[in-house]
Design a protein around this motif. Sequence first.
Motif, PDB file in Angstrom:
ATOM      1  N   VAL A 195       0.858  -1.187   0.000  1.00 24.34           N
ATOM      2  CA  VAL A 195       0.000   0.000   0.000  1.00 24.34           C
ATOM      3  C   VAL A 195       0.895   1.238   0.000  1.00 24.34           C
ATOM      4  O   VAL A 195       1.948   1.250   0.650  1.00 24.34           O
ATOM      5  N   ASP A 196       0.497   2.223  -0.771  1.00 24.52           N
ATOM      6  CA  ASP A 196       1.243   3.478  -0.790  1.00 24.52           C
ATOM      7  C   ASP A 196       1.222   4.084   0.629  1.00 24.52           C
ATOM      8  O   ASP A 196       0.164   4.140   1.271  1.00 24.52           O
ATOM      9  N   ALA A 197       2.375   4.519   1.101  1.00 25.01           N
ATOM     10  CA  ALA A 197       2.489   4.980   2.496  1.00 25.01           C
ATOM     11  C   ALA A 197       1.543   6.150   2.785  1.00 25.01           C
ATOM     12  O   ALA A 197       0.883   6.182   3.830  1.00 25.01           O
ATOM     13  N   ASN A 198       1.457   7.079   1.859  1.00 22.81           N
ATOM     14  CA  ASN A 198       0.573   8.232   2.088  1.00 22.81           C
ATOM     15  C   ASN A 198      -0.892   7.809   2.080  1.00 22.81           C
ATOM     16  O   ASN A 198      -1.694   8.327   2.858  1.00 22.81           O
ATOM     17  N   THR A 199      -1.224   6.868   1.203  1.00 21.81           N
ATOM     18  CA  THR A 199      -2.601   6.354   1.154  1.00 21.81           C
ATOM     19  C   THR A 199      -2.943   5.684   2.477  1.00 21.81           C
ATOM     20  O   THR A 199      -4.042   5.861   3.018  1.00 21.81           O
ATOM     21  N   LEU A 200      -1.978   4.905   2.996  1.00 19.49           N
ATOM     22  CA  LEU A 200      -2.217   4.213   4.268  1.00 19.49           C
ATOM     23  C   LEU A 200      -2.485   5.224   5.378  1.00 19.49           C
ATOM     24  O   LEU A 200      -3.427   5.085   6.160  1.00 19.49           O
ATOM     25  N   MET A 201      -1.662   6.274   5.422  1.00 17.45           N
ATOM     26  CA  MET A 201      -1.847   7.259   6.490  1.00 17.45           C
ATOM     27  C   MET A 201      -3.130   8.057   6.299  1.00 17.45           C
ATOM     28  O   MET A 201      -3.821   8.372   7.269  1.00 17.45           O
ATOM     29  N   ASP A 202      -3.462   8.368   5.032  1.00 19.35           N
ATOM     30  CA  ASP A 202      -4.736   9.070   4.770  1.00 19.35           C
ATOM     31  C   ASP A 202      -5.915   8.206   5.242  1.00 19.35           C
ATOM     32  O   ASP A 202      -6.887   8.715   5.793  1.00 19.35           O
ATOM     33  N   SER A 203      -5.806   6.894   5.025  1.00 24.68           N
ATOM     34  CA  SER A 203      -6.893   5.994   5.435  1.00 24.68           C
ATOM     35  C   SER A 203      -7.017   5.958   6.953  1.00 24.68           C
ATOM     36  O   SER A 203      -8.119   5.933   7.501  1.00 24.68           O
TER      37      SER A 203
END
Length: 307
Positions: A57-65
């Motif tokens: 998973v893209d790191a920024n996507t994970l944190m946004d989620s």
Amino acid sequence: MEKIRCLILGGGPAGFTAAIYASRANLSPVLYEGIQPGGQLTTTTVVENFPGFPGGVDANTLMDSMREQARSFGADIRSGVATEVDLSGRPFKVVIDGETALEAETLIIATGATARYLGLPSEEKYRGSGVSACATCDGFFFRKRTVAVVGGGDTACEEALYLAGLAKKVYMIVRRDVFRASKAMQEKVFKTENIEILWNCNTKEVLGDGFGVTGARLLRKDGTEFDIQIDGFFLAIGHHPNSELFMPWVETDAAGYIVTEGKSSRTRVPGVFAAGDVQDPLYRQAITAAASGCAAARDAEKFLLEQ
Ligand code: NDP
């Protein structure tokens, strides 16, 4: 002055997980994301070791989620950095960005740690495209390739050993002629055939082709220079826990990590809890930070119930 039941400082996996648990427990948490919204993970690209994402998973996507998940349960996520705290008595007093004063019944410190970098412009240029401070995060992208690890401590040895299992060759760039690491760790490194140690060397420049790392220019102690060809450049020269602000009140170890009681997230100040990398010199993973964020929210909930 705004009064908050559960104030969380830090917007990494520990802070967001604490916010998810605290909001579901009706603690009406307010979270300030701090200097690096999303935390250290956002300095990497793809996260392949967080459970639940078989394709990574893209790191920024994970944190946004994580942020979105916390918000969906009612957590109040804000941007801002705590600039002053007074933990001498409850309610705790916290100032955000030097201007907004708050009072908090409980405080969860999840301000993380910052990896140390050498401070070279070329290192900054290729950060995220070959330069990394986390072998477990990014090592997998260098399978069967050549990488270098800077540092001679336990972390550097551990990262070099980890990378040696993936990469074709690992250079260790060590600034003295001895390791700082424990003897046991040193032995493991010495026994690993595809690790070559470059003693008495400092990095002068990270070399690249504009897209990624292609090498490093090293400076020996005797003043001579030479280049090595590498695809990845890993820093392992220590981390710096972001705990300064809290030091007058909570206990910290010699390296500045906040000391918590046993398996709990409790600091020595009742009502103040610590989670994630600011209290963890050892594991420093998103998943372990998330787990300790959960523990901190549960500990804060228990503390408030007992009041
Ligand atoms: P350390 O501070 O122990 O080591 C840092 C290393 O980086 C040293 O070799 C140091 O060199 C080198 N270094 C520092 N600055 C520079 C620089 N500017 N240029 C080049 N080299 C530099 O940090 P670690 O992260 O390795 O370890 C932190 C703590 O965590 C330690 O107590 C360690 O024992 C522990 N740890 C334990 C592990 C385990 O038990 N499995 C695993 C990982 C960490 P020099 O020696 O010359 O100062």
